[in-house]
Design an enzyme around this catalytic site. Structure first.
Site, mmCIF file in Angstrom:
data_model
loop_
_atom_site.group_PDB
_atom_site.id
_atom_site.type_symbol
_atom_site.label_atom_id
_atom_site.label_comp_id
_atom_site.label_asym_id
_atom_site.label_seq_id
_atom_site.Cartn_x
_atom_site.Cartn_y
_atom_site.Cartn_z
ATOM 1 N N GLU A 247 0.836 -1.203 0.000
ATOM 2 C CA GLU A 247 0.000 0.000 0.000
ATOM 3 C C GLU A 247 0.872 1.255 0.000
ATOM 4 O O GLU A 247 0.601 2.220 -0.707
ATOM 5 C CB GLU A 247 -0.910 0.027 1.226
ATOM 6 C CG GLU A 247 -2.000 -1.020 1.215
ATOM 7 C CD GLU A 247 -2.840 -0.945 2.466
ATOM 8 O OE1 GLU A 247 -4.018 -0.546 2.334
ATOM 9 O OE2 GLU A 247 -2.334 -1.272 3.565
ATOM 10 N N GLU B 284 -7.707 6.463 10.292
ATOM 11 C CA GLU B 284 -8.058 7.292 11.450
ATOM 12 C C GLU B 284 -7.083 8.471 11.571
ATOM 13 O O GLU B 284 -7.494 9.603 11.843
ATOM 14 C CB GLU B 284 -8.041 6.456 12.733
ATOM 15 C CG GLU B 284 -9.173 5.457 12.836
ATOM 16 C CD GLU B 284 -8.939 4.124 12.110
ATOM 17 O OE1 GLU B 284 -9.743 3.195 12.318
ATOM 18 O OE2 GLU B 284 -7.959 3.990 11.349
ATOM 19 N N LYS C 3 -11.837 4.490 1.331
ATOM 20 C CA LYS C 3 -10.699 3.707 0.846
ATOM 21 C C LYS C 3 -11.262 2.570 -0.009
ATOM 22 O O LYS C 3 -11.361 1.420 0.436
ATOM 23 C CB LYS C 3 -9.892 3.191 2.043
ATOM 24 C CG LYS C 3 -8.570 2.563 1.681
ATOM 25 C CD LYS C 3 -7.773 2.209 2.943
ATOM 26 C CE LYS C 3 -6.486 1.517 2.575
ATOM 27 N NZ LYS C 3 -5.696 1.148 3.759
#
Length: 130
Positions: free
Chosen positions: A28, A80, A105
């Site tokens: 990622e 978050e 996402k």
């Protein structure tokens, strides 16, 4: 000055598409992925309505650019943390009394068929009392 008993007006910027390298997995961070941001801001817009002057309201064009820059910088593990970063950007403008931020996402690494993963937070301006 806003009246605390009167609900604030809301300025919304929805579907702001950004590219970031956030996530807990190495791929990622390496490859990056799409994040879509929704913003709703609590603002008293009466001064802007009376003056018809952009300087009296939140410039959502500038805000969008600032939020996009916040998503594109320094990778973090969690959405978050990213959502809090974005809320902090929104609250830099003193006219914004609260900000509701949704981070989408859509390409989250889930081993299932899904449409989206989201986190929504609401942050209010801190009142400083001396």
């Amino acid at each position: 000055m806003s009246n605390p008993t009167r609900p604030l007006d809301e300025i919304a910027v929805l579907g702001l598409e950004c590219w970031g390298h956030h996530g807990v997995f190495e791929f990622e961070r390496r490859d990056g992925q799409s994040f879509v941001i929704d913003l709703v801001l609590g603002v008293d817009t009466r001064a802007a309505a009376a003056s018809d002057d952009l300087r009296d309201t939140v410039d959502y064009g500038s805000l969008g650019a600032s939020v996009q820059a916040a998503v594109e910088k320094d990778p973090v593990d969690l959405i978050e943390t990213l959502a809090q970063r974005i809320a902090d950007v929104c609250l830099l403008d003193d006219r914004v009394q609260w900000a509701r931020v949704t981070v989408h996402k859509p390409d989250a690494p889930l081993d299932a068929t899904f449409r989206d993963v989201t986190l929504t937070i609401t942050r209010e301006r801190e009142v400083h009392r001396d």
